[in-house]
Design an enzyme around this catalytic site. Structure first.
Site, PDB file in Angstrom:
ATOM      1  CB  SER A  67      -0.954   0.010   1.195  1.00 49.05           C
ATOM      2  OG  SER A  67      -0.238  -0.083   2.404  1.00 49.05           O
ATOM      3  CG  ASN A  79       1.537  -7.261 -14.558  1.00 48.54           C
ATOM      4  OD1 ASN A  79       2.041  -6.617 -13.641  1.00 48.54           O
ATOM      5  ND2 ASN A  79       1.731  -8.555 -14.690  1.00 48.54           N
ATOM      6  CG  ASP A  85       2.371 -21.162 -13.463  1.00 42.25           C
ATOM      7  OD1 ASP A  85       3.479 -21.722 -13.276  1.00 42.25           O
ATOM      8  OD2 ASP A  85       1.981 -20.826 -14.591  1.00 42.25           O
ATOM      9  CE1 TYR A  88       9.905 -17.721 -14.211  1.00 43.19           C
ATOM     10  CE2 TYR A  88       9.751 -16.944 -11.951  1.00 43.19           C
ATOM     11  CZ  TYR A  88      10.310 -16.872 -13.203  1.00 43.19           C
ATOM     12  OH  TYR A  88      11.283 -15.925 -13.472  1.00 43.19           O
TER      13      TYR A  88
END
Length: 147
Positions: A67, A79, A85, A88
């Site tokens: 934050s 992005n 996942d 990786y």
């Protein structure tokens, strides 16, 4: 009855990086920059996080800015959030933060710049095309709470 805790194997790519740990409040785990980074406004960089992990089977990691990341460093995630996942997890699969600088900034090794949590992966789905959805329409985008 307590459920068995999930285990995550963590490899550190930088021996000077502070070890990550689960904090007592909240469900997210902070990640740190593993190198000094200088960015000018408008520049993009993959900031190495100095860790690689083997996630539990059936889980993925969601990586988002903390934050305070924008306030402290003037960077945003390009992005919105990253998904890592559990495939990786190779010897050279170091996690990174995709940063875009909105102002000139300097990030130091061990600065906390993002955080992650693990989530169950989406179950296998079958998509079926139909001509009609046969549900009552809500009234379009932004229509909730208008009454």
């Amino acid at each position: 009855m307590f459920k068995k805790r999930k285990s995550i194997k963590v490899k550190y790519f930088n021996p000077n990086l502070q070890k990550i740990e689960k904090i007592s409040k909240g469900d997210w785990i902070d990640l740190r920059a593993s190198e000094d980074v200088i960015l000018k406004a408008g520049e993009f960089k993959l900031i190495p996080l100095g860790v690689g992990m083997i996630l539990p089977a059936g889980y993925e990691a969601h990586v988002v800015p903390r934050s305070s990341t924008f306030k402290k460093f003037g960077i945003i995630a390009t992005n919105h959030f990253g998904i890592i996942d559990n495939s990786y997890s190779g010897e050279k699969d170091e996690w990174v933060f995709l940063a875009y600088a909105l102002r000139d900034t300097h990030i130091h090794v061990n600065d906390r710049i993002c955080q992650f949590r693990i989530e169950k992966i989406q179950p296998k789905l079958q998509l079926k095309e139909v001509k009609h959805l046969k549900q009552k329409s809500r009234g379009g985008l932004g229509s909730t709470g208008t009454n």
